[in-house]
Motif scaffolding. Structure first.
Motif, short mmCIF file in Angstrom:
data_model
loop_
_atom_site.label_atom_id
_atom_site.label_comp_id
_atom_site.label_asym_id
_atom_site.label_seq_id
_atom_site.Cartn_x
_atom_site.Cartn_y
_atom_site.Cartn_z
N PRO A 1 0.68 -1.18 -0.06
CA PRO A 1 -0.13 0.11 -0.18
C PRO A 1 0.89 1.43 0.03
O PRO A 1 0.47 2.23 -0.69
CB PRO A 1 -0.84 -0.26 1.21
CG PRO A 1 -0.99 -1.62 1.52
CD PRO A 1 0.37 -2.20 1.04
N THR B 1 0.80 4.20 -2.90
CA THR B 1 0.35 5.81 -2.39
C THR B 1 1.76 6.42 -3.04
O THR B 1 1.15 7.69 -3.43
CB THR B 1 0.47 5.65 -1.06
OG1 THR B 1 -0.67 4.70 -0.60
CG2 THR B 1 -0.19 6.99 -0.69
N ARG C 1 -7.60 5.81 0.84
CA ARG C 1 -7.92 4.80 2.01
C ARG C 1 -7.40 3.54 1.18
O ARG C 1 -7.25 3.35 -0.20
CB ARG C 1 -9.36 4.71 2.17
CG ARG C 1 -10.32 4.18 1.14
CD ARG C 1 -11.96 4.00 1.65
NE ARG C 1 -12.65 3.61 0.84
CZ ARG C 1 -13.43 4.53 0.10
NH1 ARG C 1 -13.15 5.90 0.12
NH2 ARG C 1 -14.29 4.12 -0.91
N PHE C 2 -7.13 2.53 1.79
CA PHE C 2 -6.34 1.05 1.05
C PHE C 2 -7.06 -0.23 1.70
O PHE C 2 -7.33 -0.16 3.04
CB PHE C 2 -5.07 0.94 1.32
CG PHE C 2 -4.42 -0.33 0.52
CD1 PHE C 2 -4.17 -0.23 -0.74
CD2 PHE C 2 -4.52 -1.36 1.30
CE1 PHE C 2 -3.60 -1.47 -1.38
CE2 PHE C 2 -3.93 -2.60 0.72
CZ PHE C 2 -3.57 -2.53 -0.72
N THR C 3 -7.82 -0.93 1.14
CA THR C 3 -8.38 -2.37 1.40
C THR C 3 -7.85 -3.42 0.49
O THR C 3 -7.41 -3.08 -0.74
CB THR C 3 -9.96 -2.29 1.60
OG1 THR C 3 -10.39 -2.32 -0.20
CG2 THR C 3 -10.55 -1.04 2.11
N GLU C 4 -7.70 -4.65 0.88
CA GLU C 4 -7.00 -5.70 0.08
C GLU C 4 -7.93 -6.04 -1.16
O GLU C 4 -7.41 -6.43 -2.10
CB GLU C 4 -6.96 -6.90 0.97
CG GLU C 4 -6.21 -6.78 2.09
CD GLU C 4 -5.78 -8.13 2.91
OE1 GLU C 4 -6.61 -9.09 2.66
OE2 GLU C 4 -4.99 -8.12 3.75
N ASN C 5 -9.38 -5.78 -0.87
CA ASN C 5 -10.06 -6.10 -1.98
C ASN C 5 -10.23 -5.00 -3.07
O ASN C 5 -9.90 -5.28 -4.11
CB ASN C 5 -11.63 -6.51 -1.70
CG ASN C 5 -11.78 -7.68 -0.58
OD1 ASN C 5 -11.07 -8.57 -0.71
ND2 ASN C 5 -12.59 -7.80 0.43
N ASP C 6 -10.61 -3.83 -2.89
CA ASP C 6 -10.67 -2.59 -3.61
C ASP C 6 -9.17 -2.02 -3.99
O ASP C 6 -9.08 -1.18 -5.13
CB ASP C 6 -11.40 -1.57 -3.03
CG ASP C 6 -12.76 -2.14 -2.90
OD1 ASP C 6 -13.17 -3.10 -3.45
OD2 ASP C 6 -13.55 -1.59 -1.90
N LEU D 1 -6.17 0.85 -3.44
CA LEU D 1 -6.01 2.12 -3.03
C LEU D 1 -7.00 3.14 -3.66
O LEU D 1 -7.34 3.01 -5.12
CB LEU D 1 -4.60 2.76 -3.49
CG LEU D 1 -4.12 3.95 -2.94
CD1 LEU D 1 -3.97 3.72 -1.39
CD2 LEU D 1 -3.12 4.50 -3.56
N THR D 2 -7.91 3.83 -3.03
CA THR D 2 -8.89 4.66 -3.33
C THR D 2 -8.50 5.99 -3.19
O THR D 2 -8.33 6.28 -1.93
CB THR D 2 -10.22 4.20 -2.54
OG1 THR D 2 -10.72 2.81 -2.91
CG2 THR D 2 -11.30 5.22 -3.32
N ARG E 1 -9.85 4.57 -8.31
CA ARG E 1 -9.39 3.37 -7.84
C ARG E 1 -8.29 2.56 -8.48
O ARG E 1 -8.42 2.54 -9.57
CB ARG E 1 -10.69 2.25 -7.29
CG ARG E 1 -10.34 1.06 -6.58
CD ARG E 1 -11.58 0.31 -6.58
NE ARG E 1 -12.69 1.08 -5.62
CZ ARG E 1 -14.03 1.04 -5.75
NH1 ARG E 1 -14.27 -0.15 -6.62
NH2 ARG E 1 -14.78 1.72 -5.26
#
Length: 390
Positions: free
Chosen positions: A309, A313, A331-336, A338-339, A383
């Protein structure tokens, strides 16, 4: 085989194991890839059992196999006697099965080719649809391997003592012709061509090949030693027999441990085959498993480095800074992945930023752009998906 090559042994009939049951006067052929021929550097002064012991140690050091995992047979065709310096190796279980065959002899398939001094004989064959190249590099050498491996071995052999000619039986091998041409060696397609050039004619089973029957144990040093036992040694042997009887209990315990060791080894080999070494032989379990684990760790570390991540970034921030966009949130999630929520002057700027991210090898997707009620400009959501690790 050609008819001319078979004159020296007109009654020779070969049956490849797995393709039929050999008869009493037939020669059973086993895969040469399972019975390779190894050259050793043995002192000339060693004979009998001492020569065998040194050969076993050299073989174990050279191929790195544990004791008992292979059987060794000195390759001493004809009247080579104790001057042999090459050995055949094979699997002990396979060897025990071959001993029960009722046939003339059991030989590696490359010994079924005719041979002559200074002449190499090469033949391509297909075993159950798998291509194979067999070769005799004179009466005391030979090999069988897949085409790419066999050609590499022949290329290496050509850098040493070159033959006077190479006899290519059956289908032509253009790759072999290229290797021979580079070393200025003739490649002929028939025995008749050899005869026209006055070269030695290869002969079938004319160099003592039948004496290399894998069913027999040519390591006769122990048998010769037992025949030479003098009468005064019998009391010593009787005392040794008494010691053996006393040690029977210990040997039984050792046998149990050996059985357990074999079971553990079989289980280990099964697990290694299932999880680490899917194809190819298992020669050194510890080394091969270590290599497989190292490759897996390296691949996993590469995947983590590419999908980190912080790294995403930083790379995205460099692009955003060049475009002049204002960042509202990240924000960062494993599925989506880096948003990014950006504030841009207009919709065209949103497309420009997305294209700039893609140009930097970032898998960016423009999710949404809309005009706010209270703030000027366009609120854009971009995204960047997490990269797929290999």
């Amino acid at each position: 085989m050609t008819a001319a090559a078979q004159k020296s042994e007109s009654k020779a009939e070969f049956v490849r194991l797995g393709a039929g049951v050999p008869g009493a006067r037939q020669v059973a052929l086993v895969p040469g890839v399972e019975t390779p021929l190894y050259s050793l550097d043995l002192p000339k002064g060693l004979h009998g059992q001492a020569r065998e012991q040194v050969a076993r140690r050299q073989l174990a050091d050279r191929i790195g196999l544990r004791d008992g995992s292979v059987e060794m047979r000195p390759f001493a065709p004809g009247k080579s006697g104790d001057g042999w310096n090459k050995v055949l190796i094979c699997d002990p279980e396979a060897l025990s099965q071959w001993r029960g065959l009722s046939c003339r002899a059991v030989l590696p398939d490359y010994l079924s080719l005719p041979a002559a001094e200074g002449i190499w004989t090469v033949q391509r064959d297909d075993i159950d649809g798998i291509p194979l190249i067999m070769a005799r590099l004179g009466p005391r050498d030979g090999l069988s391997a897949a085409p790419e491996i066999a050609l590499r071995m022949l290329q290496q052999a050509l850098t040493g003592a070159r033959p006077r000619a190479i006899l290519n039986l059956g289908a032509a091998l253009p790759e072999l012709a290229e290797l021979a041409a580079a070393q200025d060696v003739l490649v002929l397609q028939s025995v008749e061509e050899l005869a026209k050039k006055g070269l030695p004619l290869p002969q079938l089973l004319a160099h003592g090949e039948l004496s290399c029957d894998l069913r027999t144990d040519p390591m006769a040093a122990r048998a010769r030693l037992s025949r030479r036992v003098l009468p005064w040694r019998w009391p010593v042997l009787a005392g040794a027999a008494a010691i053996v009887m006393w040690a029977t209990a210990q040997w039984i315990a050792i046998d149990r441990l050996d059985t357990q060791t074999r079971q553990i080894t079989q289980q280990t080999d099964t697990l290694v085959r299932q999880h680490f070494v899917a194809t190819g032989p298992i020669l050194d379990t510890r080394l091969q498993v270590s290599r497989a684990l190292a490759q897996t760790r390296a691949a996993a570390q590469t995947g983590r480095d590419r999908g980190d991540p912080l790294d995403l970034t930083i790379r995205a921030a460099e692009v955003i800074a060049r475009t002049g966009a204002r960042t509202e949130s990240i924000r960062f999630t494993e599925n989506d992945g880096l948003t990014l929520i950006l504030r841009l002057p207009d919709f065209a700027a949103a497309e420009t930023v997305t294209a700039a991210l893609v140009a930097e090898d970032l898998p960016a997707t423009l999710v949404e752009s809309r005009v706010g009620d209270t703030q000027t400009g366009v609120r854009t959501e971009i995204r960047i998906a997490p990269e797929v690790t290999q």
